[in-house]
Enzyme design. Structure first.
Site, short mmCIF file in Angstrom:
data_model
loop_
_atom_site.label_atom_id
_atom_site.label_comp_id
_atom_site.label_asym_id
_atom_site.label_seq_id
_atom_site.Cartn_x
_atom_site.Cartn_y
_atom_site.Cartn_z
CD GLU A 88 -3.06 -0.94 2.19
OE1 GLU A 88 -4.23 -0.98 1.78
OE2 GLU A 88 -2.75 -0.79 3.38
CB CYS A 101 3.23 7.97 3.10
SG CYS A 101 3.71 6.85 4.42
CB CYS A 108 7.65 -4.73 8.79
SG CYS A 108 8.96 -3.86 9.67
CB CYS A 112 6.32 -2.45 16.25
SG CYS A 112 8.02 -1.89 15.99
CB CYS A 115 3.11 -1.46 13.48
SG CYS A 115 3.31 -1.08 11.73
CB SER A 194 10.41 6.87 9.08
OG SER A 194 10.00 6.62 10.41
CB SER A 217 9.62 4.75 15.02
OG SER A 217 9.24 5.24 13.75
CG ASN A 293 -3.63 5.99 13.47
OD1 ASN A 293 -4.52 6.80 13.67
ND2 ASN A 293 -2.44 6.35 12.99
CB CYS A 336 1.02 6.40 11.46
SG CYS A 336 1.38 8.05 10.93
N1 SAH Z 1 9.62 1.02 10.03
C1 SAH Z 1 9.82 2.45 9.94
C2 SAH Z 1 8.94 3.08 8.90
C3 SAH Z 1 7.45 3.04 9.22
S1 SAH Z 1 6.94 4.66 9.53
C4 SAH Z 1 9.63 3.08 11.31
O1 SAH Z 1 9.25 2.35 12.23
O2 SAH Z 1 9.92 4.24 11.48
C5 SAH Z 1 5.40 4.40 10.27
C6 SAH Z 1 5.29 5.18 11.56
O3 SAH Z 1 4.02 4.88 12.17
C7 SAH Z 1 6.35 4.76 12.56
O4 SAH Z 1 6.74 5.86 13.32
C8 SAH Z 1 5.58 3.78 13.41
O5 SAH Z 1 6.16 3.59 14.66
C9 SAH Z 1 4.24 4.45 13.50
N2 SAH Z 1 3.17 3.54 13.86
C10 SAH Z 1 3.14 2.20 13.75
N3 SAH Z 1 1.97 1.71 14.16
C11 SAH Z 1 1.23 2.77 14.55
C12 SAH Z 1 -0.08 2.91 15.04
N4 SAH Z 1 -0.86 1.84 15.24
N5 SAH Z 1 -0.53 4.15 15.31
C13 SAH Z 1 0.26 5.23 15.10
N6 SAH Z 1 1.49 5.16 14.62
C14 SAH Z 1 1.98 3.94 14.35
#
Ligand code: SAH
Length: 352
Positions: A88, A101, A108, A112, A115, A194, A217, A293, A336
């Site tokens: 996506e 984006c 991945c 985490c 996510c 990021s 992050s 989110n 995000c």
């Molecule tokens: N893997 C990289 C790139 C992804 S960026 C990273 O972690 O930075 C996506 C961003 O959204 C990251 O900052 C991630 O931590 C954040 N994110 C992941 N799940 C989320 C959620 N459920 N709600 C809000 N932000 C989230």
């Protein structure tokens, strides 16, 4: 192989072998990247050449689904790239900018739990051309955004699916394509990578692309909590990550961003705010708070607005530069942490 994998000299060799005049390669390259045109739209080319290009050098981009939210200012696509990778990608129009984006991996490996992409596991790395092709899709979409936006793509963030620094070679290759003045032509300063905190490539990013921005992050300001929220922290602890970001800042003189998804009762305490303030100062970082989110595989919920305000106020009272990210596309799962490869026909595929 997708035409987006080819550099201008390689494309020129191919067209030369077809007996095309010398100026053609530049014309096609410009059409593909700068104008973000389809072959059909390149009406400055002879129809026979357009046919041959589509046949022998396909773009490899297939739009499986498109959705819009926020009154048309957020658009998300489910794309199949290079025939086998489904990801996506999102474009968001604001008053002063339009940001694409883009995804770097199918799924991945960073795991985490909060996510949606992390919940998928890693299926594949995208290639440089597949990553950059998403920016081309974004450039096409930009023209369709509401008139309240600039209607042209101004920024790219590597904040879609995947961990960019776990796919370093192809991400760096994609940055090269996106910043090529003969091609996509975006300024390095309009690109942000990021990372969850994969440390070794951070120095190489600074070395190779000192103008490209860095977002980290963080989500937790001590190892105990971060080990839980961000498993990669067990490999690269906070101290190690902070050193790498400090070195990046010393080399690039740019302000890094810290991203912090606000999770109710988990990382929204006064104690975390105080510890985060210390880190943000040390790194001269800007802090971006993102109310969590929802994702299907996690019970975690967003901090209530009052707590977000309190957390932000504590940071700003400590002299930290902080903003709360205005969440986009939540109702179409484009926000995000909500991106994943789902499609009605379950076209999610892994390379055998
Ligand atoms: N893997 C990289 C790139 C992804 S960026 C990273 O972690 O930075 C996506 C961003 O959204 C990251 O900052 C991630 O931590 C954040 N994110 C992941 N799940 C989320 C959620 N459920 N709600 C809000 N932000 C989230």
């Amino acid at each position: 192989m997708s035409v987006y994998e080819l550099s201008l000299p390689t494309l020129a060799e191919r067209l030369d072998a077809w007996g095309e005049p010398r100026f053609r390669a530049r014309q096609v390259f410009d059409g593909l990247w700068r104008r973000a045109a389809t072959y059909d739209e390149m009406t400055d080319l002879p129809a026979s050449l357009r046919g041959r290009l589509a046949e022998e050098l396909p773009t490899g981009v297939e739009v499986l689904d498109e959705r819009t939210a926020d009154g048309g200012a957020t658009r998300k696509a489910l794309l199949r790239l290079g025939d086998r990778h489904v990801i996506e990608t999102v474009v968001m129009g604001y008053r002063d900018r339009v940001t694409g984006c883009i995804s770097t991996q199918v799924g991945c490996a960073m795991a985490c739990g909060f996510c949606a992409t992390g919940q998928m596991g890693l299926l594949n790395n995208l290639t440089a051309g597949e990553i950059a092709a998403q920016a081309v899709w974004g450039r096409r979409q930009a023209a369709r955004l509401p008139a309240s936006t600039p209607r042209r793509l101004t920024n790219i963030v590597f904040m879609g699916m995947g961990e960019p620094l776990a796919n370093e070679r192809h991400v760096f290759g994609a940055i090269e394509r996106l910043t090529d003045p003969a091609g996509f032509g975006l300024g390095d300063r309009h690109i942000t990578v990021s990372t969850v905190g994969v440390v070794p490539p951070i120095a190489r990013l600074a070395e190779r692309f000192p103008q490209v921005g860095l977002a980290v992050s963080l989500h937790a300001a001590d190892d105990e909590l971060r080990n839980e929220l961000v498993p990669a922290n067990r490999l690269w602890s906070l101290a190690v990550l902070e050193d790498a970001v400090a070195a990046w800042h010393a080399k690039t003189h740019r302000r890094p961003s810290i991203e912090w998804a606000m999770i109710d009762g988990v990382n929204d305490t006064d104690d975390q705010a105080s510890k985060l303030a210390v880190i943000a100062h040390r790194l001269a970082a800007h802090v971006n708070l993102i109310p969590l989110n929802p994702t299907p595989g996690s019970p975690a919920v967003a901090s209530p607005p009052g707590r977000v305000r309190r957390f932000a106020a504590r940071l700003s009272d400590a002299g930290v530069n902080v903003t709360v990210r205005n969440t986009r596309g939540r109702d179409i799962e484009a926000a995000c942490g909500q991106l994943r490869s789902v499609s009605p026909s379950s076209s999610l595929t892994a390379t055998p």
